[in-house]
Design an enzyme around this catalytic site. Structure first.
Site, PDB file in Angstrom:
ATOM      1  N   GLY A  77       0.988  -1.279  -0.132  1.00 19.05           N
ATOM      2  CA  GLY A  77       0.084  -0.049   0.040  1.00 19.05           C
ATOM      3  C   GLY A  77       1.068   1.176   0.030  1.00 19.05           C
ATOM      4  O   GLY A  77       2.073   1.241  -0.186  1.00 19.05           O
ATOM      5  N   ASN A  78       0.164   2.310   0.387  1.00 15.85           N
ATOM      6  CA  ASN A  78       0.835   3.578   0.232  1.00 15.85           C
ATOM      7  C   ASN A  78       0.122   4.615   1.375  1.00 15.85           C
ATOM      8  O   ASN A  78      -0.848   4.255   1.840  1.00 15.85           O
ATOM      9  CB  ASN A  78       1.136   4.104  -1.028  1.00 15.85           C
ATOM     10  CG  ASN A  78      -0.105   4.731  -1.674  1.00 15.85           C
ATOM     11  OD1 ASN A  78      -1.091   5.465  -1.119  1.00 15.85           O
ATOM     12  ND2 ASN A  78      -0.663   3.898  -2.672  1.00 15.85           N
ATOM     13  N   ARG A  79       0.867   5.534   1.503  1.00 15.59           N
ATOM     14  CA  ARG A  79       0.380   6.673   2.616  1.00 15.59           C
ATOM     15  C   ARG A  79      -0.631   7.710   2.327  1.00 15.59           C
ATOM     16  O   ARG A  79      -0.801   8.603   2.989  1.00 15.59           O
ATOM     17  CB  ARG A  79       1.489   7.280   3.193  1.00 15.59           C
ATOM     18  CG  ARG A  79       2.591   6.463   3.683  1.00 15.59           C
ATOM     19  CD  ARG A  79       3.773   7.379   4.594  1.00 15.59           C
ATOM     20  NE  ARG A  79       5.001   6.551   4.937  1.00 15.59           N
ATOM     21  CZ  ARG A  79       4.799   5.885   6.136  1.00 15.59           C
ATOM     22  NH1 ARG A  79       3.854   5.852   7.044  1.00 15.59           N
ATOM     23  NH2 ARG A  79       5.961   5.169   6.430  1.00 15.59           N
ATOM     24  N   SER A  80      -1.281   7.423   1.206  1.00 15.74           N
ATOM     25  CA  SER A  80      -2.406   8.290   0.817  1.00 15.74           C
ATOM     26  C   SER A  80      -3.413   8.333   2.085  1.00 15.74           C
ATOM     27  O   SER A  80      -3.986   7.281   2.197  1.00 15.74           O
ATOM     28  CB  SER A  80      -2.722   8.062  -0.540  1.00 15.74           C
ATOM     29  OG  SER A  80      -3.964   8.914  -0.889  1.00 15.74           O
TER      30      SER A  80
END
Ligand code: C5P
Length: 228
Positions: free
Chosen positions: A29-32
């Site tokens: 995933g990512n930090r958005s």
């Protein structure tokens, strides 16, 4: 019908971060946080638009009054975006789409066993949904205005403006919102500093303030492009 500069218009907004599964319980995933996308949805509703919100993983709720499609992966987000092109006047790609996904998704949880070697992750590229939407709009009669986002990590050796101008050209979108991302800046934050670049060659527009203020500036620019 709603009044406002986007009355009678349909705006499609992607928000949040995609999750690319590794096995049934894990993902990349990512930090958005999805906050910028949600702020765009609220501002588009306030401007009178019908809003299609395509949300990947988000930390904030979607505003009432949008048509909401939930997605998980980049490929699901792509399908939802492509399905929305024909009816959209404006497409805003605020989602953080994973550039790569695991080449294989394990059917059961990947286990650590004493004899097994450490797993090696092989990744494959995801399609560039923004660039593809630009290519397809001629066929679909789709969005007159396509907006991309670029998060640059402020690499001291790179000039973010030059880099963003090249990205605007490469992707072929009409507007590109450049955010400079620090460790605590932008991702998950309520405030943002951005530069709105336009393919029509007009001066880059700096915007500093809440994500709502950035959203209003982006939509004002999009509305101006729709109603010259
Ligand atoms: O190339 P880069 O990821 O920096 O571009 C960011 C912009 O492209 C964002 O608007 C993002 O939503 C979009 N994007 C996309 N498909 C991808 C990667 C990014 O549409 N696979």
């Amino acid at each position: 019908a709603a009044a406002g500069p986007l009355a009678g218009r349909t705006v499609t907004i992607t928000a949040g971060g995609t999750r690319e599964p590794l096995d049934p319980v894990r993902f990349l995933g990512n930090r958005s946080s999805g906050k910028q996308g949600m702020a765009l949805a609220e501002a588009a509703l306030a401007a009178g638009a019908s809003v299609n919100l395509i949300a990947a993983a988000v930390e904030v709720p979607a505003p009432a009054g949008v048509r909401l499609t939930r997605v998980e992966t980049a490929l699901e987000l792509r399908s939802a975006v492509l399905a929305s092109l024909a009816e959209s006047d404006v497409l805003i790609m605020a989602a953080a789409v994973a550039d790569f996904r695991p080449a294989q998704v394990a059917e059961s949880k990947i286990k650590k066993t004493d004899d097994a070697a450490e797993p090696v992750l092989q990744l494959v590229r995801n399609p560039d949904i923004l660039a593809e939407s630009v290519l397809r709009r001629a066929d679909t009669g789709g969005p007159a205005v396509i907006v991309g986002f670029a998060a640059e990590t402020g690499d001291p050796d790179a000039d973010p403006l030059t880099h963003a101008q090249l990205k605007l050209k490469r992707k072929g979108c009409d507007l590109l919102v450049l955010n400079v991302v620090g460790r605590d800046l932008v991702f998950g934050s309520d405030t943002s500093a951005a530069l709105i670049l336009a393919a029509d060659g007009s001066e880059p527009l700096p915007v500093e303030g809440s994500k709502r203020e950035v959203a209003e500036a982006v939509l004002a620019r999009a509305a101006a492009a729709l109603n010259p």
